[in-house]
Design an enzyme around this catalytic site. Structure first.
Site, mmCIF file in Angstrom:
data_model
loop_
_atom_site.group_PDB
_atom_site.id
_atom_site.type_symbol
_atom_site.label_atom_id
_atom_site.label_comp_id
_atom_site.label_asym_id
_atom_site.label_seq_id
_atom_site.Cartn_x
_atom_site.Cartn_y
_atom_site.Cartn_z
ATOM 1 N N SER A 42 0.865 -1.188 0.000
ATOM 2 C CA SER A 42 0.000 0.000 0.000
ATOM 3 C C SER A 42 0.896 1.231 0.000
ATOM 4 O O SER A 42 1.044 1.938 0.981
ATOM 5 C CB SER A 42 -0.961 -0.008 1.193
ATOM 6 O OG SER A 42 -0.273 0.026 2.411
ATOM 7 N N HIS A 155 -5.653 -5.834 3.146
ATOM 8 C CA HIS A 155 -4.814 -6.959 3.561
ATOM 9 C C HIS A 155 -5.618 -8.199 3.961
ATOM 10 O O HIS A 155 -5.055 -9.198 4.367
ATOM 11 C CB HIS A 155 -3.913 -6.555 4.749
ATOM 12 C CG HIS A 155 -2.781 -5.642 4.367
ATOM 13 N ND1 HIS A 155 -1.757 -5.316 5.222
ATOM 14 C CD2 HIS A 155 -2.520 -4.988 3.208
ATOM 15 C CE1 HIS A 155 -0.915 -4.498 4.603
ATOM 16 N NE2 HIS A 155 -1.361 -4.281 3.387
ATOM 17 N N GLN A 163 -6.882 -1.288 8.044
ATOM 18 C CA GLN A 163 -5.851 -2.244 7.629
ATOM 19 C C GLN A 163 -5.153 -2.964 8.791
ATOM 20 O O GLN A 163 -4.961 -4.170 8.732
ATOM 21 C CB GLN A 163 -4.817 -1.498 6.776
ATOM 22 C CG GLN A 163 -3.695 -2.351 6.224
ATOM 23 C CD GLN A 163 -2.788 -1.552 5.308
ATOM 24 O OE1 GLN A 163 -3.133 -1.253 4.181
ATOM 25 N NE2 GLN A 163 -1.611 -1.185 5.794
ATOM 26 N N GLU A 164 -4.751 -2.204 9.815
ATOM 27 C CA GLU A 164 -3.907 -2.826 10.850
ATOM 28 C C GLU A 164 -4.356 -2.476 12.263
ATOM 29 O O GLU A 164 -4.558 -1.308 12.582
ATOM 30 C CB GLU A 164 -2.445 -2.361 10.686
ATOM 31 C CG GLU A 164 -1.872 -2.736 9.341
ATOM 32 C CD GLU A 164 -0.501 -2.120 9.085
ATOM 33 O OE1 GLU A 164 0.187 -1.752 10.050
ATOM 34 O OE2 GLU A 164 -0.144 -2.002 7.908
ATOM 35 N N GLU A 205 2.248 -9.683 7.155
ATOM 36 C CA GLU A 205 3.031 -9.172 8.284
ATOM 37 C C GLU A 205 2.851 -10.025 9.530
ATOM 38 O O GLU A 205 3.226 -9.632 10.618
ATOM 39 C CB GLU A 205 2.649 -7.720 8.563
ATOM 40 C CG GLU A 205 2.961 -6.820 7.371
ATOM 41 C CD GLU A 205 2.611 -5.366 7.588
ATOM 42 O OE1 GLU A 205 2.111 -5.009 8.677
ATOM 43 O OE2 GLU A 205 2.833 -4.571 6.660
ATOM 44 N N ASP A 242 -3.610 1.403 12.231
ATOM 45 C CA ASP A 242 -3.278 1.997 10.934
ATOM 46 C C ASP A 242 -4.441 1.707 9.995
ATOM 47 O O ASP A 242 -4.461 0.677 9.324
ATOM 48 C CB ASP A 242 -1.978 1.414 10.363
ATOM 49 C CG ASP A 242 -1.654 1.988 8.978
ATOM 50 O OD1 ASP A 242 -2.373 2.918 8.528
ATOM 51 O OD2 ASP A 242 -0.686 1.521 8.348
ATOM 52 N N GLU A 286 -2.470 5.876 12.822
ATOM 53 C CA GLU A 286 -1.667 6.213 11.636
ATOM 54 C C GLU A 286 -2.581 6.258 10.423
ATOM 55 O O GLU A 286 -3.470 5.414 10.284
ATOM 56 C CB GLU A 286 -0.604 5.105 11.481
ATOM 57 C CG GLU A 286 0.171 5.105 10.178
ATOM 58 C CD GLU A 286 1.038 3.844 10.046
ATOM 59 O OE1 GLU A 286 1.391 3.238 11.087
ATOM 60 O OE2 GLU A 286 1.334 3.443 8.915
ATOM 61 N N ASP A 313 1.862 8.434 7.414
ATOM 62 C CA ASP A 313 2.701 7.506 6.639
ATOM 63 C C ASP A 313 2.655 7.925 5.167
ATOM 64 O O ASP A 313 3.541 8.617 4.673
ATOM 65 C CB ASP A 313 2.196 6.072 6.876
ATOM 66 C CG ASP A 313 2.825 5.020 5.963
ATOM 67 O OD1 ASP A 313 3.828 5.330 5.297
ATOM 68 O OD2 ASP A 313 2.313 3.878 5.910
ATOM 69 N N LYS A 338 10.075 5.160 6.754
ATOM 70 C CA LYS A 338 10.421 3.972 5.978
ATOM 71 C C LYS A 338 11.586 4.331 5.059
ATOM 72 O O LYS A 338 11.446 5.196 4.190
ATOM 73 C CB LYS A 338 9.225 3.530 5.135
ATOM 74 C CG LYS A 338 8.025 3.029 5.954
ATOM 75 C CD LYS A 338 6.781 2.898 5.075
ATOM 76 C CE LYS A 338 5.681 2.097 5.758
ATOM 77 N NZ LYS A 338 4.386 2.195 5.022
ATOM 78 N N HIS A 366 8.984 -1.235 9.010
ATOM 79 C CA HIS A 366 9.227 -2.218 7.958
ATOM 80 C C HIS A 366 8.294 -1.926 6.768
ATOM 81 O O HIS A 366 7.523 -0.971 6.785
ATOM 82 C CB HIS A 366 8.931 -3.625 8.493
ATOM 83 C CG HIS A 366 7.476 -3.845 8.813
ATOM 84 N ND1 HIS A 366 6.909 -5.078 8.992
ATOM 85 C CD2 HIS A 366 6.450 -2.942 9.002
ATOM 86 C CE1 HIS A 366 5.632 -4.950 9.252
ATOM 87 N NE2 HIS A 366 5.324 -3.679 9.277
ATOM 88 N N ARG A 367 8.343 -2.779 5.746
ATOM 89 C CA ARG A 367 7.341 -2.794 4.684
ATOM 90 C C ARG A 367 6.644 -4.153 4.723
ATOM 91 O O ARG A 367 7.128 -5.107 5.327
ATOM 92 C CB ARG A 367 7.982 -2.604 3.294
ATOM 93 C CG ARG A 367 8.720 -1.317 3.087
ATOM 94 C CD ARG A 367 7.956 -0.065 3.468
ATOM 95 N NE ARG A 367 6.682 0.150 2.783
ATOM 96 C CZ ARG A 367 6.463 1.073 1.849
ATOM 97 N NH1 ARG A 367 7.446 1.851 1.452
ATOM 98 N NH2 ARG A 367 5.257 1.235 1.319
ATOM 99 N N SER A 368 5.508 -4.244 4.055
ATOM 100 C CA SER A 368 4.807 -5.532 4.073
ATOM 101 C C SER A 368 5.606 -6.623 3.354
ATOM 102 O O SER A 368 5.505 -7.798 3.690
ATOM 103 C CB SER A 368 3.401 -5.392 3.501
ATOM 104 O OG SER A 368 3.429 -4.714 2.271
ATOM 105 N N LYS A 389 7.827 -0.327 14.165
ATOM 106 C CA LYS A 389 6.683 -1.069 13.634
ATOM 107 C C LYS A 389 7.260 -2.134 12.717
ATOM 108 O O LYS A 389 7.783 -1.811 11.647
ATOM 109 C CB LYS A 389 5.780 -0.099 12.859
ATOM 110 C CG LYS A 389 4.616 -0.740 12.158
ATOM 111 C CD LYS A 389 3.752 0.318 11.474
ATOM 112 C CE LYS A 389 2.784 -0.349 10.522
ATOM 113 N NZ LYS A 389 1.908 0.600 9.825
HETATM 114 P P1 PGA Z 1 3.093 -1.352 2.975
HETATM 115 O O1 PGA Z 1 2.100 -0.887 4.131
HETATM 116 O O2 PGA Z 1 4.431 -1.695 3.511
HETATM 117 O O3 PGA Z 1 2.368 -2.493 2.328
HETATM 118 O O4 PGA Z 1 3.137 -0.156 2.045
HETATM 119 C C1 PGA Z 1 2.341 -0.800 5.473
HETATM 120 C C2 PGA Z 1 1.725 0.455 6.047
HETATM 121 O O5 PGA Z 1 0.767 1.019 5.490
HETATM 122 O O6 PGA Z 1 2.213 0.955 7.072
HETATM 123 ZN ZN ZN Z 2 0.753 2.794 7.091
#
Ligand code: PGA
Ligand code: ZN
Length: 424
Positions: A42, A155, A163-164, A205, A242, A286, A313, A338, A366-368, A389
């Site tokens: 994303s 996700h 999402q999270e 993740e 998030d 977030e 983000d 990131k 991190h990233r996904s 994170k």
């Molecule tokens: P991504 O997403 O690493 O898939 O871009 C993680 C986030 O939105 O924090």
């Molecule tokens: Zn995010």
């Protein structure tokens, strides 16, 4: 002083089985290191360009042989002979070689791999752990993890728009204990889900993605899991969200389609988050708003920024231009950091410095799509922001970072500091 003797890249696979870049760097003193680049799903629209081949005959177009060739043929000849600790100069040279505002020519994946490898080589040549090389003697603070244990949005195939849903062990006395709090909460959640007949398979993740009925149920399940694991919700373990709101923003409205709550205006979302803050032990939100909805972010920050951490983000993409605007407009009070959103170690540190100057929090993320590289764990301690994170309590590419933090905490010994930004 040791100098860069050889530099090359190769195509490897990330945790999703998609190609990514690994860089190998050797110094003339015999030091050899490598660094691997993560990849998001994303992604924010203003992120630095992740160069992919677009050759449908290989990996569905996702190959990175062009980025690899850019390291081998364009970057390496310019950097060989340089001292690896000259990080800003090395990163600046790559920016000049690229010549675009968003690293579109060489690829942020090519550039970041080299940037990380240079830092790692310099640390090794100096016989220092990476966190100590990057952060100096003041780098003693371990982070509170944001552990993504329940998933919705893009996700997961369920009725959750956000999402999270992350567990944050804010009341632990050390990083090792924080990891235990998080892991035990994760395992308690698994038992609760199984008992309710929900799926316990995990996503990219390492979080669960059960077919639960609403956004609220996600928070309720986590609170139940925190209690079942023997912790106090909000004191020992809190919740961070998030929503990744860009993913459900359509035609100027937030469309909570998956949960069937319909379209909401920005003010409705502020009110919805406000009700959640009253009902659940949430300490951080977030991307509660779309990446272009600066006004929505600012409304939330004005209403709730004293109570919780408001993290940007996709809106900031670790880019000082956007963070500077955010500081001027009171858009948020924290930034998700990131490395691959901006593409060099130097520019990432500049983004963090801007946060510090403004008194904002920052969370290294991190990233996904990840690899076994643990650079970000050392980087987090070096930068001292106190938050990381990096996924749930399973999947080795996530756990590798947590395990590295355990090592760093042990290495620091009595000097290690664990101070949650949210502990009372
Ligand atoms: P991504 O997403 O690493 O898939 O871009 C993680 C986030 O939105 O924090
Ligand atoms: Zn995010």
């Amino acid at each position: 002083m040791s100098r860069i003797a050889s530099l090359s890249a190769q195509e490897i696979l990330d945790s999703r089985g998609n190609p990514t870049v690994r860089v190998h760097l050797a110094l003339d003193d015999g030091t050899r290191v490598s660094a691997s680049v993560p990849s998001g799903a994303s992604t924010g629209e203003n992120e630095a360009v992740e160069l992919r081949d677009g050759d449908a005959a290989r990996y569905g177009g996702k190959g990175v042989l062009k980025a690899v060739a850019n390291v081998n043929e364009i970057i390496a000849p310019r950097l060989i002979g340089l001292e690896p600790h000259r990080q800003a100069e090395i990163d600046g040279l790559m920016l000049a070689l690229d010549g675009t505002p968003n690293k579109a020519r060489l690829g942020a994946n090519a550039i970041l791999g080299v940037s990380m490898a240079a830092a790692r080589a310099a640390a090794q040549a100096a016989r220092l752990p990476l966190y100590a090389y990057l952060g100096g003697p003041g780098a003693t603070r371990l982070p509170v993890p944001m552990m993504n244990i329940l998933n919705g949005g893009k996700h997961a195939d369920n009725s959750v728009d956000f999402q999270e849903f992350m567990a944050m062990p804010i009341g632990a006395p050390s990083f090792a204990e924080a990891l235990r709090y998080g892991s035990e909460t994760f395992h308690a959640l698994k038992k609760i889900l199984a008992k309710k007949g929900y799926a316990t398979s995990v996503g990219d993740e390492g979080g669960f993605a059960p077919n639960i009925k609403s956004n609220e149920e996600a928070c309720e399940l986590i609170v139940e899991a925190i209690r079942a694991a023997g912790f106090r919700p909000g004191q020992d373990v809190a919740i961070a969200l998030d929503p990744a709101a860009s993913s459900f923003y359509e035609d100027g409205a937030y469309n909570l389609a998956k949960s069937g709550q319909g379209k909401k205006a920005g003010e409705d979302m502020v009110a919805l988050y406000g009700r959640w803050l009253d009902a659940y032990p949430i300490v951080s939100i977030e991307d509660g708003f779309d990446e272009n909805d600066w006004a929505g972010f600012a409304k939330q920050n004005a209403a709730q920024g004293q109570r919780i951490q408001i993290v940007g983000d996709d809106i900031f993409v670790t880019n000082t231009t956007f963070i500077r605007r955010g500081i001027a407009e009171n858009t948020a009070n924290a930034v998700l950091i990131k490395l691959n959103q901006i593409g060099t170690v130097t520019e990432t540190i500049q983004a963090i410095e801007l946060c510090r100057e403004a008194g904002w929090n920052y969370v290294i993320s991190h990233r996904s799509g990840e690899t076994e590289d643990t650079f970000m764990a050392d980087f987090t301690v070096a930068m001292g922001g106190g938050q990381i994170k990096t996924g749930s309590a399973c999947r080795s590419e996530r756990i590798a970072k947590y395990n590295r933090l355990l090592e760093i905490e042990a290495d620091l010994g009595r000097a290690a500091v664990f101070r949650s930004p949210f502990a009372g």
